[in-house]
Design a protein around this motif. Structure first.
Motif, short mmCIF file in Angstrom:
data_model
loop_
_atom_site.label_atom_id
_atom_site.label_comp_id
_atom_site.label_asym_id
_atom_site.label_seq_id
_atom_site.Cartn_x
_atom_site.Cartn_y
_atom_site.Cartn_z
N PRO A 27 0.95 -1.20 -0.05
CA PRO A 27 0.01 -0.04 -0.07
C PRO A 27 0.84 1.06 -0.08
O PRO A 27 2.02 1.23 0.47
N GLY A 28 0.35 2.24 -0.67
CA GLY A 28 1.07 3.42 -0.73
C GLY A 28 0.56 4.38 -2.10
O GLY A 28 0.08 3.68 -3.12
N ASN A 29 1.11 5.47 -1.93
CA ASN A 29 0.93 6.29 -3.06
C ASN A 29 2.13 6.57 -3.89
O ASN A 29 3.22 6.66 -3.52
N ILE A 30 2.08 6.11 -5.24
CA ILE A 30 2.92 6.18 -6.34
C ILE A 30 2.87 7.19 -7.37
O ILE A 30 1.82 7.28 -7.86
N GLN A 31 3.87 7.85 -7.31
CA GLN A 31 3.78 9.05 -8.82
C GLN A 31 4.78 8.87 -9.71
O GLN A 31 6.01 9.31 -9.36
N ALA A 32 4.74 7.89 -10.49
CA ALA A 32 5.68 7.47 -11.48
C ALA A 32 5.05 6.95 -12.59
O ALA A 32 4.11 6.92 -12.85
N HIS A 33 5.85 6.94 -13.87
CA HIS A 33 5.55 6.35 -14.95
C HIS A 33 6.45 5.29 -15.48
O HIS A 33 7.57 5.42 -15.20
N TYR A 34 5.91 4.16 -15.79
CA TYR A 34 6.50 3.05 -16.04
C TYR A 34 6.36 2.45 -17.75
O TYR A 34 5.25 2.41 -17.97
N GLN A 35 7.64 2.32 -18.05
CA GLN A 35 7.75 1.89 -19.43
C GLN A 35 7.92 0.29 -19.19
O GLN A 35 9.10 -0.23 -18.76
N LEU A 36 7.06 -0.72 -19.43
CA LEU A 36 7.06 -1.78 -19.27
C LEU A 36 7.72 -2.71 -20.32
O LEU A 36 7.48 -2.55 -21.76
N PRO A 37 8.87 -3.43 -20.08
CA PRO A 37 9.65 -3.99 -21.28
C PRO A 37 8.87 -5.37 -21.91
O PRO A 37 8.03 -5.66 -21.38
N ALA A 38 9.41 -5.52 -23.00
CA ALA A 38 9.24 -6.69 -23.83
C ALA A 38 9.57 -8.04 -22.69
O ALA A 38 10.68 -7.95 -22.25
N THR A 39 8.63 -9.04 -22.75
CA THR A 39 9.03 -10.27 -21.98
C THR A 39 8.25 -11.50 -22.59
O THR A 39 7.31 -11.27 -23.54
N ASN A 40 8.93 -12.60 -22.63
CA ASN A 40 8.71 -13.76 -22.93
C ASN A 40 7.54 -14.48 -22.16
O ASN A 40 7.14 -15.76 -22.52
N HIS A 41 7.41 -13.99 -21.06
CA HIS A 41 6.53 -14.68 -19.86
C HIS A 41 5.50 -13.65 -19.44
O HIS A 41 5.74 -12.69 -19.59
N THR A 42 4.49 -14.36 -18.63
CA THR A 42 3.61 -13.37 -18.21
C THR A 42 4.11 -12.85 -16.90
O THR A 42 4.57 -13.55 -16.00
N VAL A 43 3.96 -11.35 -16.73
CA VAL A 43 4.17 -10.66 -15.61
C VAL A 43 3.05 -9.98 -15.04
O VAL A 43 2.15 -9.19 -15.97
N ARG A 44 2.53 -10.07 -14.02
CA ARG A 44 1.57 -9.33 -13.19
C ARG A 44 1.99 -8.49 -12.40
O ARG A 44 2.67 -8.77 -11.35
N ILE A 45 1.44 -7.22 -12.34
CA ILE A 45 1.60 -6.10 -11.25
C ILE A 45 0.22 -6.28 -10.37
O ILE A 45 -0.70 -5.69 -11.07
N GLN A 46 0.48 -6.69 -9.34
CA GLN A 46 -0.91 -6.82 -8.67
C GLN A 46 -0.73 -5.76 -7.37
O GLN A 46 0.32 -5.76 -6.47
N GLY A 47 -1.71 -5.19 -6.96
CA GLY A 47 -1.95 -4.04 -5.74
C GLY A 47 -2.43 -4.72 -4.70
O GLY A 47 -3.33 -5.55 -4.83
N ALA A 48 -2.10 -4.58 -3.56
CA ALA A 48 -2.72 -4.65 -2.19
C ALA A 48 -3.83 -3.50 -1.87
O ALA A 48 -3.83 -2.40 -2.83
N ALA A 49 -4.44 -3.57 -1.12
CA ALA A 49 -5.39 -2.62 -0.77
C ALA A 49 -4.67 -1.25 -0.46
O ALA A 49 -3.81 -1.39 0.12
N GLY A 50 -4.78 -0.24 -1.07
CA GLY A 50 -4.03 1.21 -0.79
C GLY A 50 -3.18 1.68 -1.75
O GLY A 50 -2.53 2.35 -1.68
N VAL A 51 -3.24 0.61 -2.67
CA VAL A 51 -1.85 1.30 -3.54
C VAL A 51 -2.71 2.00 -4.55
O VAL A 51 -3.57 1.66 -5.19
#
Length: 187
Positions: A27-51
């Protein structure tokens, strides 16, 4: 374990991470911008309550997440918001030449009242593969989901979403061979 999302994405970009990956955010506030790279496998970005991801109004690239040149990405249980108009209008999530993308149980909201036509929740350009949008709440944008230059092989599944308070369109879709759009609420 990684100390930041930046550190985890750097390792993925270098190819130092293999197999399906789940990045669980605290949890927390994030002020950023993300360039997600190419990948050969599945990547999950998962937030907890409060992200909460707050869009930086001074950023040159207004997208919180940009995905270019392939990969299999999932964003799940995230809250993304824009609270004031930025120097550049643009989508909160931008997908270009993406293979597979899933947006599940996320909240995207624009509280800025920015009426520019580029103020979109999600923009998809020149992508093929599969897009899944399920159980999301999208609110306050000029437009909800816009698919541009979609490959005819692109498959869209758009289900159980709530899109409200949009100023022009909820969905702007063309050029798809296979789209399944059902059980959504627009208002």
């Amino acid at each position: 374990d990684f100390t930041s999302l930046d550190q985890a994405l750097a390792q993925i970009a270098c190819g130092n991470v293999s197999g399906p990956v789940v990045l669980q955010l605290q949890p927390g506030n994030i002020q950023a911008h993300y360039q997600l790279p190419a990948t050969n496998h599945t990547v999950r970005i998962q937030g907890a309550a409060g992200v909460v991801f707050d869009a930086n109004p001074q950023a040159v690239n207004p997208a919180i997440f940009s995905i270019q040149a392939g990969g299999r990405w999932e964003l799940q249980n995230l809250h993304m918001r824009r609270q004031q108009p930025g120097i550049n209008a643009g989508p909160m999530i931008r997908l270009m030449q993406t293979d597979t993308f899933r947006l599940i149980n996320c909240q995207l909201e624009d509280l800025s009242a920015d009426a520019r036509t580029a103020n979109l929740a999600v923009e998809v350009v020149a992508s093929s593969g599969q897009l899944l949008f399920s159980h999301n709440h999208i609110s306050g944008f000029y437009g909800g989901l816009q698919l541009l230059q979609a490959d005819t092989a692109l498959k869209l599944h758009f289900e159980h979403n709530r899109i409200e308070y949009y100023r022009n369109f909820a969905l702007n879709i063309s050029g798809l061979h296979d789209a399944q759009i059902h059980h959504n609420k627009f208002g």
